[in-house]
Design a protein around this motif. Structure first.
Motif, PDB file in Angstrom:
ATOM      1  N   LEU A 290       0.836  -1.201   0.000  1.00  0.00           N
ATOM      2  CA  LEU A 290       0.000   0.000   0.000  1.00  0.00           C
ATOM      3  C   LEU A 290       0.878   1.261   0.000  1.00  0.00           C
ATOM      4  O   LEU A 290       0.648   2.219  -0.740  1.00  0.00           O
ATOM      5  N   VAL A 291       1.899   1.218   0.845  1.00  0.00           N
ATOM      6  CA  VAL A 291       2.820   2.360   0.957  1.00  0.00           C
ATOM      7  C   VAL A 291       3.496   2.606  -0.386  1.00  0.00           C
ATOM      8  O   VAL A 291       3.637   3.744  -0.835  1.00  0.00           O
ATOM      9  N   LYS A 292       3.901   1.501  -1.027  1.00  0.00           N
ATOM     10  CA  LYS A 292       4.699   1.633  -2.240  1.00  0.00           C
ATOM     11  C   LYS A 292       3.846   1.896  -3.473  1.00  0.00           C
ATOM     12  O   LYS A 292       4.366   2.315  -4.505  1.00  0.00           O
ATOM     13  N   SER A 293       2.559   1.632  -3.362  1.00  0.00           N
ATOM     14  CA  SER A 293       1.684   1.858  -4.508  1.00  0.00           C
ATOM     15  C   SER A 293       1.479   3.354  -4.716  1.00  0.00           C
ATOM     16  O   SER A 293       1.450   4.136  -3.777  1.00  0.00           O
ATOM     17  N   ARG A 294       1.383   3.748  -5.977  1.00  0.00           N
ATOM     18  CA  ARG A 294       1.197   5.173  -6.254  1.00  0.00           C
ATOM     19  C   ARG A 294      -0.267   5.577  -6.193  1.00  0.00           C
ATOM     20  O   ARG A 294      -0.604   6.744  -6.220  1.00  0.00           O
ATOM     21  N   LYS A 295      -1.134   4.546  -6.176  1.00  0.00           N
ATOM     22  CA  LYS A 295      -2.567   4.857  -6.200  1.00  0.00           C
ATOM     23  C   LYS A 295      -3.081   5.187  -4.808  1.00  0.00           C
ATOM     24  O   LYS A 295      -2.611   4.656  -3.818  1.00  0.00           O
ATOM     25  N   SER A 296      -4.066   6.031  -4.764  1.00  0.00           N
ATOM     26  CA  SER A 296      -4.734   6.324  -3.510  1.00  0.00           C
ATOM     27  C   SER A 296      -5.927   5.384  -3.402  1.00  0.00           C
ATOM     28  O   SER A 296      -6.322   4.754  -4.377  1.00  0.00           O
ATOM     29  N   GLY A 297      -6.483   5.261  -2.210  1.00  0.00           N
ATOM     30  CA  GLY A 297      -7.729   4.529  -2.053  1.00  0.00           C
ATOM     31  C   GLY A 297      -7.586   3.024  -1.952  1.00  0.00           C
ATOM     32  O   GLY A 297      -8.572   2.327  -1.789  1.00  0.00           O
TER      33      GLY A 297
END
Lengths: 325, 325
Positions: free
Chosen positions: B289-296
């Protein structure tokens, strides 16, 4: 000029300390470290490089009877020979509890009084890089918070809340061997403190057993450990960015006194490009500014430079014409 | 259950590691540290406390001829006796340069391969508090940045960028003497590594000369030094407040992998009140989650708890009904 003397002069400048018109108390035990400091300051006085009044202070802990008295006589005679005022103190140290700590407390109280009575802005001591490394190991082995592993600073308040500074101008460059060599070359034989040889004290065993053993693994271990201590000290001040254009006044005001002065000095050095002409009075002016609740006050620096406080920030303004103070 | 085994179980839980359905590679040299770890894991398996598949891996550095081979045979025989799969490796270590470093590199490469081939999520090693203290002193004496003085973490990536974890479940509570005692009580005589006795290695001298000398000043010096290392490690992660309600995603993403996992685990523990039921998969979900660029996006935790990313922050939401995973 002897290399030792020149190094002292360089460090004094780097620390932004005053060269004239002030009084300094030198704490001299009679050992090589403090005697070398005294001789080098005296030399700098003779050469008119640093013309502050130098006062020699010696505290007799009275713990070693005749030997203690002989130390006091030695330091007094040396002061006379150098044409310097001598202040002696003698205390009865409680032998209950931690003897070293009690002795230290009595000595600092005496030094504080000597400084106050003579109007000295600072007490200087002969702590060397070796003391830095030994203190690190002492605190590491004994167990202490992160603060205990951070390097001793070269400048701090002598005691909590004291207006007198404790300055250790040998701390960052001189090894104990350098102080011994310098005394020898100046033809002065310093005293040896029997307590510095007594293996009942952890500090003595660290100096005489632990460091020599570590030096078999790394001959430069004293410098290496002192460097580690410096790194840890920097880390604990690192929240304030001294490279920044402005300093946050509230965060500064939250710092302890020696750290606050060190941050101010570093920031001014960065803004100005150097610390030339910056005296303690200038630093103190900025510190007062930090601690003042009013906005809009000004601290004057050499050559028309100034620091103002505005909007919770310290702002540096270069002078129109930069003169050396 | 033996106290040693119970301590291992407690630490495994505290680290949020999985209790079943996974494969773990135990790196076993044949010395008391790694043998005690193997025996205790095997005991926990027998008691159905941790039912992951345990695979024994041994790397023969081939540096001590017949003795090296005997170590390998010993570990293989022990694995058979315990009914565990054994993977042996043998390497030719370059004797040029730093022998210890070359040996370590070859060993880690072998362990990484063993883990990958068996689908193991982690390699476990028998590092103890003594190793922690010795590493601190080794890096202090050799000179290294602040990072070198920070404690080894109990969990990190096995190699840079590796998906396999290196887990040191004895690191924070077991002394070397505990591992020796446990082996003795289990009637297993571990092997002695002659290289661990060779004073040509700084590490050996630190273990056999420096620490015993320091222990004369403080009998608990190993724990004291390990604690100092822990304090320094915490300090270097201290920029992120794990007590906060939300975590800043960008600052988290800037952390190195082991520190990132440790911050996430601590924060989740603070939000939830404990780390019960938190497995590595949950931590990994938050890390993704931290590394993902997407929000939500969402990371699911036990009992309907979840972490979401929104507005650059990680947000923890308690489950409607909290079940133990």
């Amino acid at each position: 000029m002897h290399k030792f003397t020149r190094s002292l002069l360089t460090e004094w400048r780097r620390l932004g300390l005053p060269f004239e018109g002030e009084t300094v108390v030198a704490a001299v035990s009679g050992g090589a470290d403090s005697v070398s400091l005294l001789l080098a300051f005296s030399d700098l006085g003779g050469r008119k490089k640093i013309t502050n009044e130098l006062i020699v202070a010696h505290f007799d802990h009275g713990l070693r009877g005749r030997a203690s008295e002989a130390d006091a006589e030695f330091v007094k005679a040396l002061a006379m020979e150098l044409g310097l005022r001598f202040i002696g103190g003698k205390g009865k140290i409680a032998t209950r509890g931690n003897l070293e700590q009690n002795a230290r407390r009595a000595r600092y109280k005496f030094l504080e009084r000597a400084a106050t009575e003579t109007g000295a802005f600072a007490v200087v001591t002969g702590h060397t890089i070796n003391d830095q490394a030994e203190t690190f190991l002492f605190n590491l082995v004994r167990g202490s918070g992160r603060g205990g592993l951070a390097a001793m600073p070269p400048i701090r308040a002598l005691e909590n809340g004291s207006e007198t500074l404790l300055v250790r101008p040998l701390l960052r460059w001189a090894h104990r061997a350098d102080t011994e060599d310098y005394c020898r070359e100046m033809n002065v034989e310093p005293r040896k403190d029997a307590m510095n040889e007594d293996p009942a004290f952890s500090r003595v065993r660290i100096r005489k057993e632990v460091i020599p053993l570590l030096a078999e693994l790394n001959p430069k271990v004293v410098d290496t450990i002192a460097q580690a201590a410096e790194l840890l000290a920097e880390a604990s001040n690192s929240e304030i960015n001294t490279e920044a254009e402005h300093l946050p006044a509230a965060e500064l005001a939250a710092l302890e006194d020696p750290a606050l002065r060190s941050v101010v000095r570093t920031w001014l050095g960065n803004r100005r490009g150097n610390v030339r002409g910056l005296t303690l009075k200038h630093i103190e002016g900025v510190v007062r500014l930090v601690k003042s609740r009013k906005s809009g006050r000004v601290a004057e620096l050499p050559g028309g430079e100034r620091v103002t406080k505005s909007g919770g920030r310290l702002i540096f303004t270069a002078g129109g014409e930069v003169k050396e103070a």
